[in-house]
Design a protein around this motif. Structure first.
Motif, PDB file in Angstrom:
ATOM      1  N   HIS A 173      -4.556   1.124 -10.277  1.00  0.00           N
ATOM      2  CA  HIS A 173      -5.642   1.683 -11.079  1.00  0.00           C
ATOM      3  C   HIS A 173      -6.754   2.222 -10.171  1.00  0.00           C
ATOM      4  O   HIS A 173      -7.276   3.334 -10.381  1.00  0.00           O
ATOM      5  N   THR A 174      -7.086   1.453  -9.123  1.00  0.00           N
ATOM      6  CA  THR A 174      -8.141   1.888  -8.210  1.00  0.00           C
ATOM      7  C   THR A 174      -7.723   3.159  -7.462  1.00  0.00           C
ATOM      8  O   THR A 174      -8.546   4.039  -7.188  1.00  0.00           O
ATOM      9  N   LEU A 175      -6.406   3.238  -7.141  1.00  0.00           N
ATOM     10  CA  LEU A 175      -5.930   4.465  -6.486  1.00  0.00           C
ATOM     11  C   LEU A 175      -6.097   5.666  -7.421  1.00  0.00           C
ATOM     12  O   LEU A 175      -6.446   6.775  -6.988  1.00  0.00           O
ATOM     13  N   LEU A 176      -5.818   5.424  -8.721  1.00  0.00           N
ATOM     14  CA  LEU A 176      -5.921   6.510  -9.692  1.00  0.00           C
ATOM     15  C   LEU A 176      -7.370   6.841  -9.997  1.00  0.00           C
ATOM     16  O   LEU A 176      -7.729   7.980 -10.282  1.00  0.00           O
ATOM     17  N   ASP A 177      -8.221   5.804  -9.970  1.00  0.00           N
ATOM     18  CA  ASP A 177      -9.626   5.996 -10.321  1.00  0.00           C
ATOM     19  C   ASP A 177     -10.460   5.137  -9.374  1.00  0.00           C
ATOM     20  O   ASP A 177     -10.667   3.951  -9.622  1.00  0.00           O
ATOM     21  N   PRO A 178     -10.924   5.734  -8.281  1.00  0.00           N
ATOM     22  CA  PRO A 178     -11.628   4.950  -7.244  1.00  0.00           C
ATOM     23  C   PRO A 178     -12.852   4.212  -7.773  1.00  0.00           C
ATOM     24  O   PRO A 178     -13.300   3.244  -7.159  1.00  0.00           O
ATOM     25  N   ALA A 179     -13.344   4.602  -8.945  1.00  0.00           N
ATOM     26  CA  ALA A 179     -14.504   3.901  -9.494  1.00  0.00           C
ATOM     27  C   ALA A 179     -14.122   2.553 -10.072  1.00  0.00           C
ATOM     28  O   ALA A 179     -14.969   1.688 -10.289  1.00  0.00           O
ATOM     29  N   PHE A 180     -12.826   2.350 -10.326  1.00  0.00           N
ATOM     30  CA  PHE A 180     -12.404   1.100 -10.962  1.00  0.00           C
ATOM     31  C   PHE A 180     -12.336  -0.026  -9.944  1.00  0.00           C
ATOM     32  O   PHE A 180     -11.814   0.129  -8.839  1.00  0.00           O
ATOM     33  N   LYS A 181     -12.845  -1.166 -10.368  1.00  0.00           N
ATOM     34  CA  LYS A 181     -12.779  -2.343  -9.506  1.00  0.00           C
ATOM     35  C   LYS A 181     -12.164  -3.471 -10.328  1.00  0.00           C
ATOM     36  O   LYS A 181     -12.671  -3.841 -11.385  1.00  0.00           O
ATOM     37  N   GLY A 182     -11.051  -3.969  -9.884  1.00  0.00           N
ATOM     38  CA  GLY A 182     -10.360  -5.041 -10.610  1.00  0.00           C
ATOM     39  C   GLY A 182     -11.069  -6.368 -10.461  1.00  0.00           C
ATOM     40  O   GLY A 182     -11.881  -6.550  -9.553  1.00  0.00           O
ATOM     41  N   ALA A 183     -10.747  -7.297 -11.368  1.00  0.00           N
ATOM     42  CA  ALA A 183     -11.300  -8.657 -11.280  1.00  0.00           C
ATOM     43  C   ALA A 183     -10.604  -9.394 -10.145  1.00  0.00           C
ATOM     44  O   ALA A 183      -9.421  -9.178  -9.886  1.00  0.00           O
ATOM     45  N   SER A 184     -11.349 -10.293  -9.481  1.00  0.00           N
ATOM     46  CA  SER A 184     -10.750 -10.938  -8.311  1.00  0.00           C
ATOM     47  C   SER A 184      -9.813 -12.078  -8.696  1.00  0.00           C
ATOM     48  O   SER A 184      -8.921 -12.428  -7.944  1.00  0.00           O
ATOM     49  N   THR A 185     -10.004 -12.672  -9.853  1.00  0.00           N
ATOM     50  CA  THR A 185      -9.099 -13.750 -10.266  1.00  0.00           C
ATOM     51  C   THR A 185      -8.690 -13.536 -11.721  1.00  0.00           C
ATOM     52  O   THR A 185      -9.345 -12.784 -12.458  1.00  0.00           O
ATOM     53  N   ALA A 186      -7.646 -14.239 -12.121  1.00  0.00           N
ATOM     54  CA  ALA A 186      -7.188 -14.151 -13.505  1.00  0.00           C
ATOM     55  C   ALA A 186      -8.250 -14.669 -14.462  1.00  0.00           C
ATOM     56  O   ALA A 186      -8.406 -14.171 -15.570  1.00  0.00           O
ATOM     57  N   PRO A 240       0.823  -1.226   0.000  1.00  0.00           N
ATOM     58  CA  PRO A 240       0.000   0.000   0.000  1.00  0.00           C
ATOM     59  C   PRO A 240       0.854   1.272   0.000  1.00  0.00           C
ATOM     60  O   PRO A 240       0.539   2.230  -0.702  1.00  0.00           O
ATOM     61  N   VAL A 241       1.964   1.215   0.732  1.00  0.00           N
ATOM     62  CA  VAL A 241       2.839   2.388   0.791  1.00  0.00           C
ATOM     63  C   VAL A 241       3.490   2.620  -0.568  1.00  0.00           C
ATOM     64  O   VAL A 241       3.508   3.738  -1.104  1.00  0.00           O
ATOM     65  N   ALA A 242       4.018   1.548  -1.147  1.00  0.00           N
ATOM     66  CA  ALA A 242       4.699   1.658  -2.433  1.00  0.00           C
ATOM     67  C   ALA A 242       3.743   2.135  -3.512  1.00  0.00           C
ATOM     68  O   ALA A 242       4.095   2.960  -4.365  1.00  0.00           O
ATOM     69  N   LEU A 243       2.511   1.622  -3.459  1.00  0.00           N
ATOM     70  CA  LEU A 243       1.552   1.991  -4.500  1.00  0.00           C
ATOM     71  C   LEU A 243       1.102   3.448  -4.345  1.00  0.00           C
ATOM     72  O   LEU A 243       0.890   4.140  -5.347  1.00  0.00           O
ATOM     73  N   SER A 244       0.967   3.931  -3.114  1.00  0.00           N
ATOM     74  CA  SER A 244       0.636   5.347  -2.918  1.00  0.00           C
ATOM     75  C   SER A 244       1.732   6.231  -3.489  1.00  0.00           C
ATOM     76  O   SER A 244       1.464   7.249  -4.122  1.00  0.00           O
ATOM     77  N   ARG A 245       2.996   5.802  -3.248  1.00  0.00           N
ATOM     78  CA  ARG A 245       4.113   6.568  -3.783  1.00  0.00           C
ATOM     79  C   ARG A 245       4.082   6.551  -5.318  1.00  0.00           C
ATOM     80  O   ARG A 245       4.264   7.579  -5.975  1.00  0.00           O
ATOM     81  N   ALA A 246       3.790   5.374  -5.884  1.00  0.00           N
ATOM     82  CA  ALA A 246       3.724   5.262  -7.341  1.00  0.00           C
ATOM     83  C   ALA A 246       2.631   6.162  -7.888  1.00  0.00           C
ATOM     84  O   ALA A 246       2.807   6.858  -8.905  1.00  0.00           O
ATOM     85  N   GLN A 247       1.484   6.159  -7.180  1.00  0.00           N
ATOM     86  CA  GLN A 247       0.373   7.027  -7.603  1.00  0.00           C
ATOM     87  C   GLN A 247       0.815   8.489  -7.631  1.00  0.00           C
ATOM     88  O   GLN A 247       0.586   9.208  -8.610  1.00  0.00           O
ATOM     89  N   ALA A 248       1.486   8.889  -6.551  1.00  0.00           N
ATOM     90  CA  ALA A 248       1.932  10.279  -6.454  1.00  0.00           C
ATOM     91  C   ALA A 248       2.913  10.616  -7.567  1.00  0.00           C
ATOM     92  O   ALA A 248       2.812  11.652  -8.232  1.00  0.00           O
ATOM     93  N   VAL A 249       3.879   9.699  -7.807  1.00  0.00           N
ATOM     94  CA  VAL A 249       4.890   9.914  -8.843  1.00  0.00           C
ATOM     95  C   VAL A 249       4.229  10.072 -10.206  1.00  0.00           C
ATOM     96  O   VAL A 249       4.515  11.000 -10.965  1.00  0.00           O
TER      97      VAL A 249
END
Lengths: 511, 419
Positions: free
Chosen positions: A462-475, A292-301
């Motif tokens: 993607h969800t961090l960038l666009d809170p409306a997006f919901k990823g698929a739970s499995t491949a 979560p920390v790394a992804l927040s940083r990636a979002q910010a970057v």
């Protein structure tokens, strides 16, 4: 009755209607009867030397070998009666009198046809009271294959494979009679890029893999059907793992792709999976950071670099599901410069493909463009880079022209955010192989329980960038979502792709 | 008294018979020339069929029928392979033809080639027969120079070349499919049948494989007529045959004889072979080479033809009649036979490769120590499992003599040898 090129015969009392022109072994297989055989292989010429497939054909005096007996209408075959069993027991006894019976130190144990048939058809005792014949053991046939002459039953499958399939004709037999022994011509080292197939073909422990030797008993291993990702051919394989480390790959039959074979390059293309230097936790600013920390940083970057432009470089080793997840991230960020890296090399007429990555077609399907030969000198605010395996890299000057970097990699990579990659044996997904064939990879192991797969990581980003997006739970669900959206995948399901793959609908532009 | 009937060997004693001029003076190649100019290929086959000729390599398959198996209207090249890899122990007749009357074999080969439409013939000669190879090669050169071999033979449309191919010392290459594999330049391994050589032989093309003596007989048949040949010998064993008498005999040698039901195998041994050299009683006879069952001294009163000897439990095989008297130990004889065949097993089929050596080792033990309890039963069972379970007949060539010796001389294998 015979019609449409079919004949009807009786095998062990069972009526079988089978295509004309096949042999008794194949016909029996179609009605669930296994006729034991060593030298016979469906893709090699029939030599009939092991004699273990002897069957009784009604009306024919002598027992006949199933491999060289073609089915006829009205034929009555007996594969198990007393006469056949007695002779088959005899063949097993002959095979075993000079066999060293060193199963306890033999790699083949557990998947050895000599063991299997000795149990099924042998007598269990020996009447042979003489010293067993001695032949050389542990003969090196180069850096991949090790030969044990005492275990060899001289079925000549290896001889015929290298002659008839690989085309290098490197093995022959020296001496004769009970002194017969395989030899490799010239300096005694094999040269074929397909030589390791003879290890799979060898029904006994005479040919073993230097790579896999003594690593594990096969019954302790887990076997997962997947594909070879060393090139675009996508040879179907079974990955053998144990204790979450990959130990070997062997080809898996797929008549549409690789038949029974695979290249040695593909077979040995897995060392990076077990690499001790792999990173198992993301880093942010060079320091370990939970996802979560790394992804927040990636979002910010990435959000901070929007105005200056973002360069996204995908890897042709990614699955379609990961590529579509990356595409979603790019769409959310409005990234225009989307490329993928594809290593190229030598190909041949058999299985080796010049594209040295499995999924360039999937990259194109997801809208990524082939990386240019000459990168422009354009500067970017950020780089979103999924690093391919060792064969190819983004040029250093391109990386330097990007102010900030979010990098997915197997081993540590200088960047603002570094996220661990997972390998193809650690996840489910699909790829598009040469011939525009969608094929599945399947998870056979977990390198470290801390790791998340790229699809999950990218969907979270993607969800961090666009809170409306919901990823698929499995491949599987991700594939279904992709198939629903993309016309080239229309109508395909995870199950219809299955173990043998399926053709894309419209794929002209992908090659 | 039984007399020799010399047809094939009529001129064999003339040292000049190997020369083309002498051969022609004695009527040689007249039959071939007549066949080329006056007969159709099928006429030649019909003449051979009429003669009742059976192959002289050991199996005795009717020659004309073998030729008829060659498919017609097939555009593949067709080949003749003459089996001159004479290596069966006791057999020494083909060498006599090659070294004393080689053109007779070549003429028969050309006639066979004409009959089946072959344009190339190979003479596969046992490598050890250096003299035969030299003489046959010289004969081919002479015949080629006289336009009897080569293109447009004697001004006709028929062309046929003949080449000598020396073997490299493997007994198995006398087996017809191994011979073809060897001719192709590969290791001399017998091939599975079907396909049979007449349909798919040399380089997968139709090929007729005939023995040297068979080819000499073809020459005689076309020279003197199928009816003449059929009138000699007896039903099922027509014509004359070369017999190789060897062993403990007063007069061993190669003799050309007619088969007959009017006299017996014993008569031949006594009247032609002169009985045993020492005068000691006969202990056993192998009437068809070492690969067929042995006959005991009291089994020799069978007729002297293929059927009668078969009824007596053996075979005239390749015509090698080997006699041993009671001064030898049959344990040595059978061990010697098994040593030969296990040494010559090509090693391809499991039962022969592993079994022949196992049999040899058991017989070695029998010879030195005598069998333990149960050993004879084991040997019989092991040989049973080699019988009919292999590609070629080499395994049978060890099974039949070994089993026959064990059955017919039980006293010799009954007990432990005491030092």
């Amino acid at each position: 009755m015979s019609d449409n090129g079919h004949v009807t015969l009786t095998i062990d009392g069972k009526e079988a209607t089978v295509p004309a022109g096949i042999n008794v072994i194949e016909a029996a297989k179609q009605v669930g009867i296994e006729v034991p055989h060593y030298c016979y292989h469906p893709r090699l010429s029939v030599v009939g030397n092991c004699r273990v497939c002897l069957c009784e054909i009604e009306g024919v005096g002598q027992l006949q070998i199933g491999c060289n007996t073609l089915v006829r209408d009205g034929m009555v075959v007996n594969t198990t009666n007393e006469r056949v069993s007695r002779m088959r027991e005899g063949v097993m006894e002959f095979l075993l009198i000079n066999h060293p019976l060193d199963c306890t130190i033999c790699d083949q144990a557990g998947e050895c046809k000599l063991q299997d048939y000795a149990v099924d058809h042998g007598s269990g005792i020996t009447r042979f009271e003489f010293d067993k014949g001695k032949k050389p053991k542990n003969i090196s046939w180069g850096d991949r294959v090790v030969f044990d002459a005492e275990r060899c039953i001289l079925c000549t499958r290896c001889v015929r494979f290298l002659d008839e399939i690989a085309g290098t004709d490197e093995i022959s037999i020296d001496h004769r009679g009970e002194k017969s022994q395989l030899v490799v011509r010239g300096d005694g080292k094999l040269t074929s890029p397909y030589q390791m197939n003879i290890i799979d073909l060898c029904p006994v422990g005479a040919l073993t893999s230097r790579d896999f030797r003594f690593k594990s008993r096969v019954w302790f291993m887990k076997f997962t059907p997947t594909i070879d990702t060393s090139d675009a051919r996508g040879c179907n394989v079974v990955a053998g793992t144990r204790d979450n480390r990959m130990l070997r790959m062997v080809p898996r039959y797929n008549p549409n792709v690789n038949d029974y074979w695979m290249s040695d390059h593909g077979r040995l293309h897995y060392a990076f999976v077990n690499d001790e230097d792999r990173i198992v936790m993301p880093t942010a600013g060079g320091k370990p950071a939970p996802y979560p920390v790394a992804l927040s940083r990636a979002q910010a970057v990435l959000e901070g670099a929007r105005d200056e432009g973002i360069l996204c470089v995908a890897s042709s080793y990614m699955t379609n599901e990961e590529l579509f997840a990356l595409k979603g991230v790019c769409d959310a960020l409005g990234v225009e410069d989307r490329y993928f890296l594809l290593p190229m090399g030598e190909g041949d007429d058999l299985l080796i493909h010049p594209e040295k990555a499995p999924n360039a077609r999937g990259c194109r399907l997801a809208g990524f463009r082939d990386a240019p030969d000459d990168w422009s000198s354009q500067e970017f605010g950020a780089l979103l880079y999924v690093k391919p395996r060792e064969l190819i890299e983004l040029p250093a000057e391109v990386i330097e022209r990007c102010k900030k970097k979010v990098v997915f990699s197997l081993t540590k990579h200088a960047s603002d955010v570094n996220i661990p990659l997972t390998t193809w044996v650690e996840k489910d997904g699909t790829m598009v192989s040469a011939g525009d064939r969608v094929q599945c990879v399947r998870q056979g192991m977990v390198y470290e329980p801390t790791l998340l797969t790229e699809r999950v990581v990218l969907d979270r980003l993607h969800t961090l960038l666009d809170p409306a997006f919901k990823g698929a739970s499995t491949a599987v669900l991700a594939f279904q979502r992709m198939a629903d959206e993309h016309p080239a995948l229309d109508g395909l399901t995870w199950l219809s792709v299955g173990l043998l793959g399926a053709k894309l609908n419209k794929a002209e532009a992908l090659a | 008294m039984i007399q020799e009937t010399r047809a094939m060997l009529e001129f064999a004693d003339d040292p000049k018979q190997i020369e083309l001029a002498t051969y022609r003076k004695n009527g040689g190649y007249d039959a071939f020339e007549k066949a080329l100019k006056e007969m159709s290929p099928d006429d030649v086959t019909q003449e051979v069929l009429k003669s009742g000729l059976r192959g002289r390599g050991g199996a005795g398959f009717p020659t004309g029928r073998k030729w008829q198996f060659v498919p017609k209207g097939n555009d593949k090249p067709k080949y003749i392979a003459v089996n001159a890899d004479e290596s069966e122990p006791g057999t020494c007749k083909d060498r006599v033809i090659m070294e004393q009357d080689p053109h007779q074999m070549l003429e028969g080969t050309l006639l066979a080639a004409y009959a089946v439409g072959a344009t190339t013939a190979y003479i596969y000669i046992r490598g050890e027969f250096q003299k035969s190879i030299r003489i046959v090669e010289d004969a081919i050169d002479e015949a080629r120079a006289a336009n009897l071999i080569g293109k447009n033979i004697l001004g006709t449309d028929f062309s046929c070349d003949i080449w000598v191919h020396p073997g490299a010392g493997a007994y198995i290459c006398g087996e017809e499919t191994a011979l073809l594999t060897s001719l192709e330049g590969n290791r001399g391994y017998p091939r599975i049948k079907p396909p049979f050589p007449a349909v798919e032989g040399l380089w997968r093309c139709p090929t007729v494989v005939n023995n040297v003596e068979t080819m000499a007989c073809v020459t005689q048949i076309l020279r003197r007529g199928g009816d003449w040949f059929a009138g000699l010998g007896c039903e099922g064993s027509t014509g004359t045959r070369l017999f190789c008498l060897s062993g403990h005999l007063k007069r061993p040698g190669v003799y050309e004889l007619e088969c007959s039901t009017d006299f017996t195998l014993r008569d031949v041994i006594e009247q032609i072979g002169g009985g045993t050299l020492s005068g000691a009683p006969i202990q056993g006879v192998m009437p068809g080479g070492s690969s067929f069952p042995v006959l005991r001294a009291d089994e020799l009163d069978c007729g002297f033809d293929i059927e009668s000897v078969a009824k007596a439990g053996s075979s005239l095989g390749s015509g090698a009649i080997m006699v041993f008297d009671d001064t030898v130990n049959v344990r040595d004889v059978v061990l010697n036979i098994s040593e030969f065949y296990s040494h010559e097993s090509c090693g391809q089929c499991t039962p022969c490769r592993e079994g022949s050596d196992w049999v040899r080792r058991m017989l070695k033990k029998f010879q030195t120590d005598g069998p333990d309890e149960g050993d004879i039963a084991t040997l019989m069972d092991v040989t049973d499992k080699m019988d009919g379970t292999t590609i070629c007949a080499l395994a049978v060539a060890i099974v039949w003599p070994v089993q026959s010796f064990l059955k017919k001389y039980p006293e010799a294998f009954a007990e432990k040898v005491t030092a």
